[in-house]
Scaffold this active site. Structure first.
Site, PDB file in Angstrom:
ATOM      1  CE1 TYR A 168      -8.425   4.567   1.341  1.00 27.60           C
ATOM      2  CE2 TYR A 168      -6.992   3.138   0.060  1.00 27.60           C
ATOM      3  CZ  TYR A 168      -7.383   3.666   1.271  1.00 27.60           C
ATOM      4  OH  TYR A 168      -6.727   3.291   2.428  1.00 27.60           O
ATOM      5  CG  ASP A 223      -5.644   6.640   3.857  1.00 22.01           C
ATOM      6  OD1 ASP A 223      -6.688   6.644   4.519  1.00 22.01           O
ATOM      7  OD2 ASP A 223      -4.567   6.185   4.287  1.00 22.01           O
ATOM      8  CD  GLU A 241      -2.191  -1.278   2.921  1.00 21.67           C
ATOM      9  OE1 GLU A 241      -3.228  -0.653   3.217  1.00 21.67           O
ATOM     10  OE2 GLU A 241      -1.530  -1.918   3.746  1.00 21.67           O
ATOM     11  CB  SER A 270      -4.010  -1.120  -2.012  1.00 20.81           C
ATOM     12  OG  SER A 270      -4.114  -0.164  -0.977  1.00 20.81           O
ATOM     13  CB  THR A 271      -0.069  -4.006  -5.262  1.00 22.52           C
ATOM     14  OG1 THR A 271       0.124  -4.795  -4.067  1.00 22.52           O
ATOM     15  CG2 THR A 271       0.981  -2.926  -5.360  1.00 22.52           C
TER      16      THR A 271
END
Length: 493
Positions: A101, A103, A11, A110-111
């Site tokens: 997204y 945060d 991430e 995030s992979t």
């Protein structure tokens, strides 16, 4: 070696700024960035009700986290904004199985879950390309190149944002066994996984104006904690496996740096996976336990040689290099010949430690802090500057700029000073396609073929508007993935 499932993910929170505005609003800019994304995706359908962030690996749950308090404060401010919570999050799940997204104040990529080191590095790099393309589109709409993004961990004014590496591990072992085996390794992993940092933001130690190994070391405050935004720990204790909780844990490590070098990313995650394998298979034995690991992580970061003496619990002293050599020797004895990516890690781990010990200048083509040391050294000599010049921190930020026209690391790649890690087409493919043999295939295919039918989506499953549900909590191994794909055959046809 059947107990260890080599499922991994990264991430990355990106620093974002709009340069032509004095008080750039990272929430607004992150939202605009995500809305500019043209990758095929499902939008604002993330299943937050499936999140479990308050359960601790040590066997209890907490009512409140520090991040909850901060979130409450943000929400007070956000009520003044003309957006809903969903608008601000701007969640996207892409056809490659990743999540992208807001945060809150950082765009986060995030992979997808990967079972192979090389797949993971390709997907981490693909995330950079996707984020950079969103920035290009946003700047095009603005008519100026003011949006800039940085794959790093500090803004140099006291804020740190994370790059978290995650691993699926068996629940059969107690959490303390994982901690005991990991801590000396994690304290010293920065010898090759550190991205380098000019100066310090740590108020506990004496001022430091040179180059550190790690950006994140300044912000590590304790050994164990469920927190991620305050009291940042060496080992995070959040118990949220995103898998069958009776069989698995997810090790959520928040102490790592954001690496620009794909080689360094591979070595960071690959060596950690091997150490976890040794712990899980009870092949590690007694480790050189450290007396003050939280203090040591900062001390190690300030010594580029890996030779600073660290006090052990038995009263003796050991160097960071010797700790890494201990883990390498154990991994060579047990993990050699098991997998192609593991053999690569073993070979490169040994080469890197040998170079650090004997020819540290050789690291300047693949390890981030060493690349900075050579690059910045050339600049300081040409401009007659010292490490304490404010210009150096600006250069440090620009090293991590993902704009191919501005980023210093990107420039070194273009010049051929950084060897190509893998074919460019592997990264381009990873922008659209999930890693083969991972459960991300199911999530990615759902987005690709059934986007209009999805009600909500999460790491653990996909719910459709007709009431059906693809449960991924027990879809972990390659065999389980392909069995699940057979069941989904008609849906994805």
């Amino acid at each position: 070696m059947n107990d260890i499932v080599p499922l991994m993910g990264i991430e990355t929170e990106y620093g974002i700024i709009r340069e032509n505005i004095e008080d750039s609003d990272p929430v607004e800019e992150s939202m605009a960035l995500l809305k500019a994304c043209e990758q095929k995706s499902v939008f604002q359908l993330w299943a937050y009700f499936r999140e479990r962030t308050h359960t601790d690996q040590r066997g209890f749950s907490v009512e409140r986290l520090a991040q909850d308090e901060e979130e409450d404060e943000f929400c007070k401010e956000d009520r003044k904004r003309p957006y809903s919570y969903w608008d601000m999050k701007c969640d996207r799940v892409l056809t490659n199985g990743s999540r992208f997204y807001n945060d809150h104040t950082h765009p986060e990529y995030s992979t997808p879950e990967c079972a192979n080191i090389f797949d993971l590095v390709a997907h981490d790099r693909a995330g950079e390309y996707i984020v950079a393309e969103c920035a290009r589109l946003r700047n095009k709409a603005l008519g100026e190149d003011s949006i800039q993004l940085f794959k790093n961990n500090t803004d140099y004014i006291g804020h740190s944002y994370g790059t978290h590496d995650n691993y699926l591990i068996p629940r059969a072992l107690s959490f303390q066994q994982w901690v005991d085996g990991l801590v000396p390794f994690l304290v010293t992993r920065q010898l090759y996984a550190g991205s380098g940092k000019v100066g310090t933001e740590c108020k506990e130690l004496a001022p430091f104006e040179k180059l550190q190994l790690s950006q994140r070391a300044d912000f590590i405050e304790c050994l164990l904690s469920i927190e991620t935004m305050t009291q940042r720990p060496i080992v995070n204790t959040r118990d949220e496996p995103h898998a069958a909780s009776d069989k698995y844990r997810r090790l959520h490590l928040i102490l790592g740096d954001a690496n620009m070098s794909p080689y360094a990313t591979a070595l960071k995650v690959g060596t950690t996976q091997l150490v976890l394998t040794l712990i899980g298979e009870d092949k590690l034995g007694a480790v050189p336990e450290l007396s003050e690991p939280v203090w040591d992580i900062k001390e190690v970061s300030r010594d580029l040689t890996g030779t600073i003496p660290l006090k052990r619990k038995n009263g003796k002293f050991i160097s960071p290099l010797e700790i890494q050599e201990f883990y390498l020797e154990k991994a060579q004895a047990f993990c050699s010949g098991q997998r192609e990516d593991w053999d690569w890690i073993l070979k490169e781990w040994e080469r890197t430690l040998n170079d650090l010990k004997n020819f540290p200048e050789k690291l300047s083509d693949r390890i981030d802090w060493a690349i900075k040391k050579e690059l910045f050294g050339e600049f300081m000599e040409a401009e007659n500057l010292g490490w304490d010049d404010p210009w150096m921190k600006s250069l440090d930020l620009e090293y991590h700029n993902i704009d191919p026209e501005r980023g210093l690391f990107r420039g070194l790649e273009e010049e051929g000073r950084i060897p190509q890690f893998f074919p460019e087409e592997k990264v381009t493919q990873a922008m659209d396609a999930p890693p083969d043999g991972s459960r991300a295939m199911i999530r990615g295919k759902a987005v690709e073929h059934c986007a209009d039918s999805i009600k909500n989506i999460h790491w653990t499953g996909v719910e459709y508007k007709d009431g059906s549900y693809s449960d991924l909590t027990r879809v972990i191994t390659t065999e389980e993935v392909y069995e699940a794909l057979k069941l989904e055959k008609e849906r994805f046809a």
